[in-house]
Enzyme design. Structure first.
Site, mmCIF file in Angstrom:
data_model
loop_
_atom_site.group_PDB
_atom_site.id
_atom_site.type_symbol
_atom_site.label_atom_id
_atom_site.label_comp_id
_atom_site.label_asym_id
_atom_site.label_seq_id
_atom_site.Cartn_x
_atom_site.Cartn_y
_atom_site.Cartn_z
ATOM 1 N N SER A 50 0.662 -1.268 -0.059
ATOM 2 C CA SER A 50 -0.147 -0.025 0.015
ATOM 3 C C SER A 50 0.922 1.253 -0.049
ATOM 4 O O SER A 50 1.850 1.240 0.143
ATOM 5 C CB SER A 50 -0.880 -0.035 1.172
ATOM 6 O OG SER A 50 -0.117 0.147 2.561
ATOM 7 N N ASP A 83 -1.339 -1.880 -3.709
ATOM 8 C CA ASP A 83 -2.671 -1.984 -3.218
ATOM 9 C C ASP A 83 -3.176 -0.388 -3.227
ATOM 10 O O ASP A 83 -2.873 0.471 -2.555
ATOM 11 C CB ASP A 83 -2.563 -2.519 -1.889
ATOM 12 C CG ASP A 83 -3.966 -2.726 -1.234
ATOM 13 O OD1 ASP A 83 -4.987 -2.985 -1.995
ATOM 14 O OD2 ASP A 83 -4.100 -2.887 0.006
ATOM 15 N N HIS A 84 -4.628 -0.198 -3.530
ATOM 16 C CA HIS A 84 -5.083 1.059 -3.456
ATOM 17 C C HIS A 84 -4.283 2.454 -4.058
ATOM 18 O O HIS A 84 -4.022 3.403 -3.099
ATOM 19 C CB HIS A 84 -5.383 1.328 -2.030
ATOM 20 C CG HIS A 84 -6.459 0.630 -1.454
ATOM 21 N ND1 HIS A 84 -7.834 0.562 -1.970
ATOM 22 C CD2 HIS A 84 -6.508 -0.538 -0.717
ATOM 23 C CE1 HIS A 84 -8.533 -0.132 -1.539
ATOM 24 N NE2 HIS A 84 -7.821 -1.002 -0.726
ATOM 25 N N GLU A 135 -11.487 -0.068 -9.209
ATOM 26 C CA GLU A 135 -12.610 -0.286 -8.292
ATOM 27 C C GLU A 135 -13.840 0.489 -8.613
ATOM 28 O O GLU A 135 -13.798 1.781 -8.971
ATOM 29 C CB GLU A 135 -12.188 -0.078 -6.797
ATOM 30 C CG GLU A 135 -13.129 -0.149 -5.804
ATOM 31 C CD GLU A 135 -12.670 -0.226 -4.449
ATOM 32 O OE1 GLU A 135 -11.464 -0.265 -4.187
ATOM 33 O OE2 GLU A 135 -13.650 0.324 -3.627
ATOM 34 N N HIS A 181 -12.920 -2.883 5.188
ATOM 35 C CA HIS A 181 -11.538 -2.749 5.626
ATOM 36 C C HIS A 181 -11.306 -2.912 7.156
ATOM 37 O O HIS A 181 -12.194 -2.135 7.879
ATOM 38 C CB HIS A 181 -10.954 -1.721 5.214
ATOM 39 C CG HIS A 181 -10.497 -1.585 3.760
ATOM 40 N ND1 HIS A 181 -10.926 -0.857 2.615
ATOM 41 C CD2 HIS A 181 -9.606 -2.590 2.914
ATOM 42 C CE1 HIS A 181 -10.562 -1.229 1.394
ATOM 43 N NE2 HIS A 181 -10.128 -2.390 1.581
HETATM 44 P P1 13P Z 1 -8.696 -6.508 5.496
HETATM 45 O O1 13P Z 1 -8.642 -5.276 6.337
HETATM 46 O O2 13P Z 1 -10.206 -7.105 5.486
HETATM 47 O O3 13P Z 1 -7.642 -7.374 5.747
HETATM 48 O O4 13P Z 1 -8.678 -5.883 3.973
HETATM 49 C C1 13P Z 1 -7.299 -5.644 3.519
HETATM 50 C C2 13P Z 1 -7.604 -5.229 2.038
HETATM 51 O O5 13P Z 1 -8.597 -4.988 1.345
HETATM 52 C C3 13P Z 1 -6.378 -4.592 1.508
HETATM 53 O O6 13P Z 1 -6.646 -4.024 0.062
HETATM 54 O O1 G3H Z 2 -6.880 -1.751 2.484
HETATM 55 C C1 G3H Z 2 -5.913 -1.351 3.231
HETATM 56 C C2 G3H Z 2 -4.749 -2.301 3.444
HETATM 57 O O2 G3H Z 2 -5.150 -3.234 4.417
HETATM 58 C C3 G3H Z 2 -3.575 -1.800 3.744
HETATM 59 O O3 G3H Z 2 -3.385 -0.932 4.852
HETATM 60 O O4 G3H Z 2 -3.088 1.395 4.258
HETATM 61 O O5 G3H Z 2 -2.637 0.509 6.594
HETATM 62 O O6 G3H Z 2 -1.145 -0.259 4.771
HETATM 63 P P1 G3H Z 2 -2.360 0.375 5.105
HETATM 64 ZN ZN ZN Z 3 -8.469 -2.996 0.168
#
Ligand code: 13P
Ligand code: G3H
Ligand code: ZN
Length: 322
Positions: A50, A83-84, A135, A181
């Site tokens: 992330s 991620d994101h 998304e 999340h």
């Molecule tokens: P969780 O917080 O449910 O583990 O989801 C993680 C996630 O979606 C990371 O992008």
């Molecule tokens: O969806 C988010 C993931 O769980 C990553 O979390 O932004 O705290 O690294 P973070």
């Molecule tokens: Zn996520």
């Protein structure tokens, strides 16, 4: 083998009725716990990073840790995924910096703007051999510094997905069907309680998933916010000085069902955090005199490995599919 994209992985997962696990990585022990599990059960793997992980551990350290995993686990395909991704620049930096997959998350923007940003990322990514997850719909919960309340979350509108995918050219689509999340996915008011007093969350909207899949045959769907918040780790945390009342996740049977349908990627982060934190809290409670990080990180890594093995075999169904 070198890092791969998720194209082949998702095709096999779609046809085979299973999902690939996408686990967030922030340090060496987490990378090792996850990859040792996948190696042992011969599962394909997505390791995701992330914006917060890059800020914490540094892009280069994370890329090199994941590359080290490809050397230690030569027989399993591994994707390195952003991620994101919050904007084009972050996605570009990861595409230029060794990632094989990125997510552009413009889901909080209006539909037309989401299409515009996603399309720009797709064009750049595809020119560089990288795939893109986008998304539609908004999950509740906390991701990076953004907190979305349950009232502001919204399920994906199936009638939008064909236009979105055809106009953006994205390779996979994350949708909102009731996952969320973090470790507090639902308020007590949204849940019922079972006979043991444990909160039971509202079921996922499989009707939305089915409608999306009907409109996008063969197209890989992604579920975020899919930790199940294992109660044994919540208990371990609470019994060792923590305070996590009413932490609740997505029941594993529902994720198992989603994996047999069009869901090809399931994101799990919070469960690993709970396993690591619970194990370390318990270690310090039992050994207040210890101070060598290797002594408390070792059992934490071992428990991450066990948890990931369980997910790969029993929830995702991807063991033996590498
Ligand atoms: P969780 O917080 O449910 O583990 O989801 C993680 C996630 O979606 C990371 O992008
Ligand atoms: O969806 C988010 C993931 O769980 C990553 O979390 O932004 O705290 O690294 P973070
Ligand atoms: Zn996520």
């Amino acid at each position: 083998m070198p890092l791969v994209t998720s194209t082949e992985m998702f095709k096999k997962a779609y046809d085979g009725g299973y999902a690939v696990g996408a686990f967030n990585v922030n340090n060496m022990e987490i990378v090792q716990g996850i990859t040792e599990a996948a190696k042992e059960v011969n599962a394909p793997l997505i390791l995701q990073v992330s914006k917060g992980a890059r800020a914490y551990a540094n892009h280069t350290y994370l890329v090199k840790l994941v590359e080290a995993a490809t050397i230690e686990c030569p027989n399993i395909p591994i994707v390195l995924h952003l991620d994101h991704g919050p904007d084009f620049e972050t996605c570009k930096s990861c595409i230029d910096g060794g990632f094989t997959s990125v997510m552009i998350d413009a889901s909080s923007k209006p539909f037309a703007e989401n299409i515009e940003i996603t399309k720009k990322v797709v064009e750049y990514a595809h020119d560089h051999g990288v795939v893109v997850e986008a998304e539609l719909g908004t999950l509740a919960g906390v991701e990076d510094e953004v907190k979305v309340s349950a009232e502001d979350s919204s399920y994906t509108h199936p009638e939008e997905v064909e236009e979105f995918v055809s106009k953006t050219g994205c390779d996979s689509l994350a949708i909102a069907i009731g996952t969320s999340h973090g470790a507090y996915k639902f308020t007590a008011a949204q849940c019922t309680r079972n006979e043991k007093g444990i909160l039971v969350p509202p079921p996922l909207r499989f009707d939305v998933l089915e409608e999306v899949s009907k409109r996008l045959p063969g197209f890989p769907i992604v579920l975020h916010g899919s930790s199940s918040v294992p109660q044994e780790y919540v208990k371990m945390i609470n019994e060792n000085g923590g305070k996590m009342p009413d932490a609740v996740g997505i029941p594993e049977e529902q994720l198992r069902k989603a994996a047999t349908l069009s869901v090809c990627k399931i994101n799990i982060d919070s469960d690993l955090r709970l396993a690591m934190t619970g194990t370390i809290r318990q270690f310090f409670n039992e050994h207040p005199d210890k101070f060598d990080p290797r002594e408390y990180l070792k059992p934490a890594r071992a428990n991450i490995k066990e948890l990931v093995k369980h997910k790969l075999i029993n929830v995702l169904g991807c063991a033996g599919k590498a």
